[in-house]
Scaffold this motif. Structure first.
Motif, short mmCIF file in Angstrom:
data_model
loop_
_atom_site.label_atom_id
_atom_site.label_comp_id
_atom_site.label_asym_id
_atom_site.label_seq_id
_atom_site.Cartn_x
_atom_site.Cartn_y
_atom_site.Cartn_z
N HIS A 1 -4.68 -23.97 16.73
CA HIS A 1 -3.91 -24.97 16.00
C HIS A 1 -2.77 -25.48 16.88
O HIS A 1 -1.58 -25.28 16.60
N THR A 2 -3.16 -26.15 17.95
CA THR A 2 -2.22 -26.73 18.90
C THR A 2 -2.55 -28.21 19.06
O THR A 2 -3.65 -28.65 18.68
N PRO A 3 -1.63 -29.00 19.61
CA PRO A 3 -1.91 -30.44 19.76
C PRO A 3 -3.19 -30.74 20.53
O PRO A 3 -3.95 -31.64 20.14
N MET A 4 -3.45 -30.00 21.61
CA MET A 4 -4.63 -30.28 22.42
C MET A 4 -5.91 -30.16 21.61
O MET A 4 -6.79 -31.02 21.68
N THR B 1 6.80 -28.26 22.94
CA THR B 1 6.73 -28.04 21.49
C THR B 1 7.63 -29.00 20.72
O THR B 1 7.36 -29.32 19.56
N VAL B 2 8.70 -29.45 21.37
CA VAL B 2 9.61 -30.39 20.71
C VAL B 2 8.99 -31.79 20.67
O VAL B 2 9.02 -32.47 19.64
N ILE B 3 8.44 -32.21 21.81
CA ILE B 3 7.85 -33.56 21.88
C ILE B 3 6.55 -33.64 21.08
O ILE B 3 6.38 -34.54 20.24
N MET B 4 5.64 -32.70 21.33
CA MET B 4 4.33 -32.74 20.69
C MET B 4 4.33 -31.96 19.38
O MET B 4 3.54 -31.03 19.16
N ASN B 5 5.22 -32.34 18.48
CA ASN B 5 5.25 -31.70 17.16
C ASN B 5 4.14 -32.26 16.28
O ASN B 5 3.53 -33.28 16.59
N SER B 6 3.90 -31.60 15.17
CA SER B 6 2.77 -31.97 14.30
C SER B 6 2.92 -33.38 13.74
O SER B 6 1.94 -34.13 13.61
N TYR B 7 4.16 -33.77 13.41
CA TYR B 7 4.39 -35.12 12.87
C TYR B 7 4.04 -36.18 13.91
O TYR B 7 3.37 -37.17 13.60
N PHE B 8 4.48 -35.98 15.15
CA PHE B 8 4.23 -36.95 16.21
C PHE B 8 2.74 -37.04 16.53
O PHE B 8 2.21 -38.13 16.74
N CYS B 9 2.06 -35.89 16.54
CA CYS B 9 0.61 -35.88 16.82
C CYS B 9 -0.17 -36.63 15.75
O CYS B 9 -1.05 -37.43 16.05
N GLY B 10 0.17 -36.35 14.49
CA GLY B 10 -0.49 -37.05 13.39
C GLY B 10 -0.22 -38.53 13.41
O GLY B 10 -1.10 -39.36 13.13
N LEU B 11 1.01 -38.90 13.77
CA LEU B 11 1.39 -40.31 13.83
C LEU B 11 0.60 -41.03 14.93
O LEU B 11 0.14 -42.17 14.73
N MET B 12 0.41 -40.38 16.08
CA MET B 12 -0.35 -41.00 17.16
C MET B 12 -1.80 -41.22 16.78
O MET B 12 -2.40 -42.26 17.12
#
Length: 337
Positions: free
Chosen positions: A82-85, A159-170
């Motif tokens: 459960h990571t951005p990648m 972890t600060v940049i690639m947070n769950s909100y930012f990943c979902g938004l992208m």
């Protein structure tokens, strides 16, 4: 005053087949704006080869769906992934399933029923979704490249940049832009007139092939194709190139050989997928530009819309250590039948 036969000859010569139909129905000679169906000629018209083509594409489709479903389920049910990648990877797999399901099932049905027709609305819908999922794949690959860039070049802030909100938004933004890029093409098709030949020398409704069937001018459509491709395909590709330029620059500055290997290994799978996807796309462009053979163009389209989607799960499962370990755990939990 012209006789009925002279009027008939003029009408037939002005618009071929549709002229014949309009003469019978006592209609004025004009372009046929209302089309009920197109005909997908597929990979081959040889009846003896149809069973082979059906079996081949059925295997490819089942392999694509099964492989990508396994990737999605593995990521979903393993908390370590459960990571951005791997979030982006699961979206890529879902998109690959969707893209393959847009084209291959219709082809298989046509071969099975020996009916190569597709309705006008069905053709427009197929074109629309093919363009959406193709554009979405471009953006997902670009987002995955950015993820690797942040992980390698800015590891402390990852972890600060690639947070769950930012990943979902992208992901949502990429999907929205993909839909916006596909919509103008579909709307412009509605204003075209189709006349004589309604046969598409492909296994799916490809935009450029449909435009070749139009009686009316397609200049604006062709300009739009190049404009949209430059913006919505060139920008993601430029982002990928920029990301990997920065990655290579950062890795070369590392003093540890093991650190360099670890950094490059995290990018190996993604680089393979990117090379396969854009290499196949470049092959389609070359085949359509330098050859007029519909069969060669059809094979090139298979390499672009079918083959990468089938190979992506194998690339990630064979080259990615975390995926391989998670797959063993998932398969180990399945009881023997």
């Amino acid at each position: 005053m012209m006789t009925d036969k002279q009027l008939s000859d003029i009408d037939l010569n002005s618009c071929g087949v549709c002229g014949r139909e309009r003469f019978i129905n006592n209609e004025e000679p004009r372009n046929q704006t209302s089309v009920s169906k197109f005909f997908l000629m597929g990979m081959t018209e040889d009846p003896e080869l149809q069973p082979f083509v059906f079996s081949l594409f059925l295997i490819i489709y089942l392999t694509t769906v099964l492989g990508n479903v396994v990737i999605v389920l593995t990521v979903c049910f393993n908390s370590n992934l459960h990571t951005p990648m791997y979030f982006f990877l699961s979206n890529l797999s879902f998109n690959d399933i969707s893209l393959s399901s847009t084209t291959i099932p219709k082809m298989l049905l046509n071969i099975l029923t020996k009916d190569h027709s597709i309705s006008y609305k069905g053709c427009l819908n197929q074109m629309f979704f093919v363009m959406i999922f193709t554009a979405f794949e471009n953006f997902i690959l670009a987002v995955m490249a950015y993820d690797r860039y942040v992980a390698i070049c800015h590891p402390l802030r990852y972890t600060v940049i690639m947070n769950s909100y930012f990943c979902g938004l992208m992901i949502l933004l990429s999907l929205f832009i993909s839909m916006v890029s596909a919509l103008p093409h579909s709307l412009m098709i509605l204003h075209l007139s189709f006349c004589t030949n309604l046969e598409i020398p492909q296994f799916f409704c490809e935009l450029t092939q449909v435009l070749k069937l139009a009686c009316s001018s397609t200049l604006i459509n062709n300009i739009l194709i190049y404009l949209v491709a430059f913006i919505f395909a060139g920008v993601p590709l430029s982002g990928i190139v920029f990301s990997y330029t920065q990655i290579v620059s950062s890795v070369l500055k590392m003093s540890s050989a093991s650190g360099k290997y670890k950094a490059f290994s995290t990018c190996g799978s993604h680089l393979s997928v990117v090379s396969l996807f854009y290499g196949a796309a470049f092959g389609v462009y070359l085949s359509s530009s330098f050859t007029h053979s519909s069969k060669k163009t059809g094979v090139a389209s298979v390499m672009y819309l079918v083959f990468p989607q089938m190979m992506n799960p194998f690339i990630y499962s064979l080259r990615n250590r975390d995926i391989k370990i998670s797959l063993r755990k998932v398969l180990g939990k399945i009881p023997c039948l």
